[in-house]
Motif scaffolding. Sequence first.
Motif, PDB file in Angstrom:
ATOM      1  N   LEU A  23       0.828  -1.206   0.000  1.00 28.08           N
ATOM      2  CA  LEU A  23       0.000   0.000   0.000  1.00 28.08           C
ATOM      3  C   LEU A  23       0.862   1.255   0.000  1.00 28.08           C
ATOM      4  CD1 LEU A  23      -2.833  -0.976   2.526  1.00 28.08           C
ATOM      5  CD2 LEU A  23      -2.847  -1.132   0.025  1.00 28.08           C
ATOM      6  N   GLU A  24       1.978   1.230   0.694  1.00 27.26           N
ATOM      7  CA  GLU A  24       2.870   2.388   0.713  1.00 27.26           C
ATOM      8  C   GLU A  24       3.446   2.679  -0.668  1.00 27.26           C
ATOM      9  OE1 GLU A  24       5.924   2.085   3.626  1.00 27.26           O
ATOM     10  OE2 GLU A  24       4.534   1.823   5.314  1.00 27.26           O
ATOM     11  N   VAL A  25       3.732   1.627  -1.435  1.00 21.74           N
ATOM     12  CA  VAL A  25       4.327   1.812  -2.758  1.00 21.74           C
ATOM     13  C   VAL A  25       3.317   2.374  -3.747  1.00 21.74           C
ATOM     14  CG1 VAL A  25       5.324   0.605  -4.754  1.00 21.74           C
ATOM     15  CG2 VAL A  25       6.088   0.038  -2.439  1.00 21.74           C
ATOM     16  N   ILE A  26       2.054   1.956  -3.646  1.00 27.48           N
ATOM     17  CA  ILE A  26       1.091   2.317  -4.703  1.00 27.48           C
ATOM     18  C   ILE A  26       0.142   3.455  -4.319  1.00 27.48           C
ATOM     19  CG2 ILE A  26       1.184   0.084  -5.860  1.00 27.48           C
ATOM     20  CD1 ILE A  26      -1.834   0.723  -3.779  1.00 27.48           C
ATOM     21  N   THR A  27       0.244   3.968  -3.090  1.00 26.95           N
ATOM     22  CA  THR A  27      -0.681   5.011  -2.637  1.00 26.95           C
ATOM     23  C   THR A  27       0.022   6.368  -2.588  1.00 26.95           C
ATOM     24  OG1 THR A  27      -1.847   3.377  -1.272  1.00 26.95           O
ATOM     25  CG2 THR A  27      -2.288   5.708  -0.833  1.00 26.95           C
ATOM     26  N   ASN A  28      -0.515   7.338  -3.325  1.00 27.78           N
ATOM     27  CA  ASN A  28       0.024   8.703  -3.335  1.00 27.78           C
ATOM     28  C   ASN A  28       1.516   8.742  -3.662  1.00 27.78           C
ATOM     29  OD1 ASN A  28      -2.508   9.824  -2.634  1.00 27.78           O
ATOM     30  ND2 ASN A  28      -2.109   9.393  -0.470  1.00 27.78           N
ATOM     31  N   THR A  29       1.916   7.949  -4.650  1.00 25.93           N
ATOM     32  CA  THR A  29       3.309   7.927  -5.101  1.00 25.93           C
ATOM     33  C   THR A  29       3.315   8.137  -6.613  1.00 25.93           C
ATOM     34  OG1 THR A  29       3.366   5.545  -5.557  1.00 25.93           O
ATOM     35  CG2 THR A  29       3.872   6.258  -3.290  1.00 25.93           C
ATOM     36  N   ARG A  30       4.495   8.116  -7.202  1.00 23.32           N
ATOM     37  CA  ARG A  30       4.617   8.293  -8.648  1.00 23.32           C
ATOM     38  C   ARG A  30       3.901   7.195  -9.410  1.00 23.32           C
ATOM     39  NH1 ARG A  30      10.885   7.316  -9.934  1.00 23.32           N
ATOM     40  NH2 ARG A  30      10.131   7.930 -11.984  1.00 23.32           N
ATOM     41  N   TYR A  31       3.678   6.052  -8.749  1.00 26.64           N
ATOM     42  CA  TYR A  31       3.062   4.914  -9.426  1.00 26.64           C
ATOM     43  C   TYR A  31       1.535   4.970  -9.412  1.00 26.64           C
ATOM     44  CZ  TYR A  31       7.834   3.363  -8.670  1.00 26.64           C
ATOM     45  OH  TYR A  31       9.192   3.299  -8.641  1.00 26.64           O
TER      46      TYR A  31
END
Length: 271
Positions: A23-31
């Motif tokens: 969730l940290e990688v895909i939430t509110n990130t460049r991804y």
Amino acid sequence: MTDRRRARRPYRVFRLESWDAFLEVITNTRYSHWAFRGERDERWPLYSSLSRYLQNFGVAREAWPEQERRIIRIFQRKAHQFLTKPPDQDDVFQWIALMQHHGAPTRLIDFTWSPYVAAFFALERTLADGVVWALNPARIDSSRNPKPARHDPRPKGNFQRYYLPGTRRFIWMGEPQTMNSRLIAQSGTFAVPGVLDVPVEDILSDQDQSNILAKIVLANAVREVGMRELYRMNITHATLFPGLDGLARSLGYELEFHWAYNPRTMRQYPT
């Protein structure tokens, strides 16, 4: 080595041990605005089903263009028996999307705009470490092609011109003009490679892949919590594959789930 060559960076690889880390990688990130694809084994290269079939069963490379053209032609000639409104005969991309929908080997690679849908496909049937691939459509459109619109497979003649020969290393992303129920349910889109003998990650290998591609490996330990959370989001085979077949396939996970206790350990959930 040129400055441009030195500036190229390989794609990012994340190896995650928890659902929260995903969730940290895909939430509110460049991804967040990229497209995603889930695979149940992170060791698999990113190939289309047509690429895998031709290579696994030893079809000679020089035969690939004609054999791909042949199965499209066969489908067009026979599918009308089961269709109330077939696509226009010249809309080859629409026909191929229909073939993909019904399980034929095609060069289309399924992606989704939902990282959760991709995670479902990565985790649902895996016995190993699954993977969610992330691809940046904005960079795909500008990465290899000075005029990417000309490789759009939807206009008449473009698929035959740019894809069937299998000589141009590029990737196009998008959907057919008319989307079927499965594409809609899965928030789906397609990556369409110009060549069949090279996986997506290698087609893009001479670019700055850190801005184009990412590989998110989900350790097998992620599966139990991840599948439970996806189930609570109503992401199941029944919702992703509308119809009786999807409902039937969704029953596999029901064997692992119960509201009152954990069927693996038989421990009651707190009340």
